[in-house]
Design a protein around this motif. Structure first.
Motif, PDB file in Angstrom:
ATOM      1  N   VAL A   1      -1.970   8.014   5.489  1.00  0.00           N
ATOM      2  CA  VAL A   1      -2.342   6.618   5.709  1.00  0.00           C
ATOM      3  C   VAL A   1      -3.849   6.438   5.665  1.00  0.00           C
ATOM      4  O   VAL A   1      -4.366   5.514   5.028  1.00  0.00           O
ATOM      5  N   ARG A   2      -4.576   7.338   6.334  1.00  0.00           N
ATOM      6  CA  ARG A   2      -6.030   7.204   6.389  1.00  0.00           C
ATOM      7  C   ARG A   2      -6.641   7.280   4.987  1.00  0.00           C
ATOM      8  O   ARG A   2      -7.561   6.526   4.657  1.00  0.00           O
ATOM      9  N   GLU A   3      -6.105   8.166   4.146  1.00  0.00           N
ATOM     10  CA  GLU A   3      -6.614   8.311   2.800  1.00  0.00           C
ATOM     11  C   GLU A   3      -6.383   7.036   1.979  1.00  0.00           C
ATOM     12  O   GLU A   3      -7.256   6.606   1.208  1.00  0.00           O
ATOM     13  N   ILE A   4      -5.210   6.438   2.149  1.00  0.00           N
ATOM     14  CA  ILE A   4      -4.895   5.193   1.438  1.00  0.00           C
ATOM     15  C   ILE A   4      -5.846   4.087   1.870  1.00  0.00           C
ATOM     16  O   ILE A   4      -6.408   3.362   1.029  1.00  0.00           O
ATOM     17  N   TYR A   5      -6.045   3.968   3.177  1.00  0.00           N
ATOM     18  CA  TYR A   5      -6.927   2.922   3.693  1.00  0.00           C
ATOM     19  C   TYR A   5      -8.369   3.137   3.231  1.00  0.00           C
ATOM     20  O   TYR A   5      -9.066   2.178   2.897  1.00  0.00           O
TER      21      TYR A   5
ATOM     22  N   GLN B   1      -2.119   2.340  12.972  1.00  0.00           N
ATOM     23  CA  GLN B   1      -2.746   2.375  11.650  1.00  0.00           C
ATOM     24  C   GLN B   1      -3.959   1.469  11.532  1.00  0.00           C
ATOM     25  O   GLN B   1      -4.766   1.632  10.630  1.00  0.00           O
ATOM     26  N   ASN B   2      -4.069   0.465  12.395  1.00  0.00           N
ATOM     27  CA  ASN B   2      -5.157  -0.513  12.300  1.00  0.00           C
ATOM     28  C   ASN B   2      -5.127  -1.208  10.941  1.00  0.00           C
ATOM     29  O   ASN B   2      -6.117  -1.239  10.199  1.00  0.00           O
ATOM     30  N   SER B   3      -3.983  -1.788  10.620  1.00  0.00           N
ATOM     31  CA  SER B   3      -3.832  -2.461   9.328  1.00  0.00           C
ATOM     32  C   SER B   3      -4.772  -3.655   9.194  1.00  0.00           C
ATOM     33  O   SER B   3      -5.092  -4.075   8.074  1.00  0.00           O
ATOM     34  N   ALA B   4      -5.246  -4.184  10.332  1.00  0.00           N
ATOM     35  CA  ALA B   4      -6.166  -5.321  10.286  1.00  0.00           C
ATOM     36  C   ALA B   4      -7.459  -4.971   9.550  1.00  0.00           C
ATOM     37  O   ALA B   4      -8.139  -5.862   9.014  1.00  0.00           O
ATOM     38  N   SER B   5      -7.783  -3.678   9.502  1.00  0.00           N
ATOM     39  CA  SER B   5      -9.041  -3.257   8.877  1.00  0.00           C
ATOM     40  C   SER B   5      -9.059  -3.508   7.368  1.00  0.00           C
ATOM     41  O   SER B   5     -10.130  -3.567   6.761  1.00  0.00           O
TER      42      SER B   5
ATOM     43  N   THR C   1       0.799  -1.228   0.000  1.00  0.00           N
ATOM     44  CA  THR C   1       0.000   0.000   0.000  1.00  0.00           C
ATOM     45  C   THR C   1       0.829   1.274   0.000  1.00  0.00           C
ATOM     46  O   THR C   1       0.335   2.331  -0.377  1.00  0.00           O
ATOM     47  N   GLY C   2       2.059   1.192   0.480  1.00  0.00           N
ATOM     48  CA  GLY C   2       2.867   2.400   0.659  1.00  0.00           C
ATOM     49  C   GLY C   2       2.495   3.149   1.907  1.00  0.00           C
ATOM     50  O   GLY C   2       2.983   4.265   2.138  1.00  0.00           O
ATOM     51  N   ALA C   3       1.655   2.560   2.749  1.00  0.00           N
ATOM     52  CA  ALA C   3       1.205   3.218   3.991  1.00  0.00           C
ATOM     53  C   ALA C   3       2.122   2.810   5.133  1.00  0.00           C
ATOM     54  O   ALA C   3       1.870   1.841   5.847  1.00  0.00           O
TER      55      ALA C   3
END
Length: 273
Positions: A147-151, A243-247, A139-141
């Motif tokens: 980060v929020r925008e990418i997610y 970041q909560n990458s699990a989401s 993702t590049g995050a």
């Protein structure tokens, strides 16, 4: 009383002196362990200057020292360069798996000579760490703004995630185990006694996390009572960052296969400090 303190009241002066019992420190960590958040908290509380995170990475402020060592191979010159770079005793967050083992040993020796204390931050759930790392590559995050925008783009379907390179993920895990073992051996040989803290001990349970952070601060000599906003600073680190990458993990096409492979590999070659 020194000249720069001539305008400081006697009470404030002795308060400053009391605070100067702490030590500079290096956080020896790996990518995706929560190191950025923890290091930022410790920097805010430390009397020593903060520094760019992972400063010895090739593209960062002290990367030239690693490059010079790789080109010249002189242990003496390398240690002299490190000692000079750390003469103001900045606190350091260092991702040691990204740097050659021999250089890490030189850094350890030089920092110890300057009075640094050593903190190891790791993560018990290695498969989750590797998955988080691979997701950041996709993702590049990596953290910070954007980060929020990418997610959001991924969750909305505007951006489709590619599959994780399973072979690369497994190779990364194997390399990480070797890096851990080497660092542990180097610290034993160098008579360094680090404070070891795990991601899960800090972030999984806020109450337990507060206690562990208090123990960590005691290790480096930082007095929480010297800070009016200490409780808020700790809660901010424990509860509102990350970041909560699990989401978005479930949106990776081959996530289940990679996760199963990593968990199987972890059982076969697990290592903890």
């Amino acid at each position: 009383m020194s000249e720069f303190l001539t305008n400081v009241t006697s009470g404030e002066y002795f308060k400053l002196r009391k605070r100067r019992v702490s030590a500079p420190f290096i956080v020896w960590t790996m990518q995706r362990t929560g190191g950025t958040t923890l290091a930022a908290l410790l920097e805010d509380l430390s009397e020593f200057p903060s520094f760019q995170h992972e400063p010895f990475n090739v593209d960062r402020v002290l990367g030239w020292i690693v490059k010079h060592w790789q080109e010249n191979g002189s242990p003496t010159a390398t240690r002299e360069n490190i000692l000079h770079a750390l003469e103001t005793k900045p606190v350091i967050k260092h991702c040691y798996e990204l740097i050659p083992d021999e250089f890490n040993l030189a850094l350890m020796a030089s920092a110890t000579k300057l009075g640094y204390r050593h903190i190891i931050l790791d993560r018990r759930d290695e498969p989750k760490r590797i998955l988080s790392l691979e997701l950041a590559k996709l993702t590049g995050a990596w953290g910070g703004n954007g980060v929020r925008e990418i997610y959001d783009s991924i969750q909305s379907g505007k951006v489709k995630l590619d599959a994780i390179d399973q072979r690369s993920a497994m190779h990364q895990m194997a390399r990480s185990y070797n890096s851990r073992r080497t660092l542990s051996e180097q610290m034993t040989q160098s008579n360094v006694s680090p404070f070891v803290v795990y991601f899960e001990d800090v972030y999984s349970d806020p109450e337990a996390g507060r206690k562990r952070i208090s123990e960590l601060l005691n290790f480096v000599g930082i007095k929480p009572e010297n800070f009016d906003n200490y409780a808020k600073q700790v809660d901010d680190a424990l509860l509102t960052r990350g970041q909560n990458s699990a989401s978005i993990m479930g949106l990776v096409p081959n996530i289940r296969n990679v996760q199963e492979a990593l968990e199987d590999g972890h059982k076969k070659q697990s290592f903890q400090f």
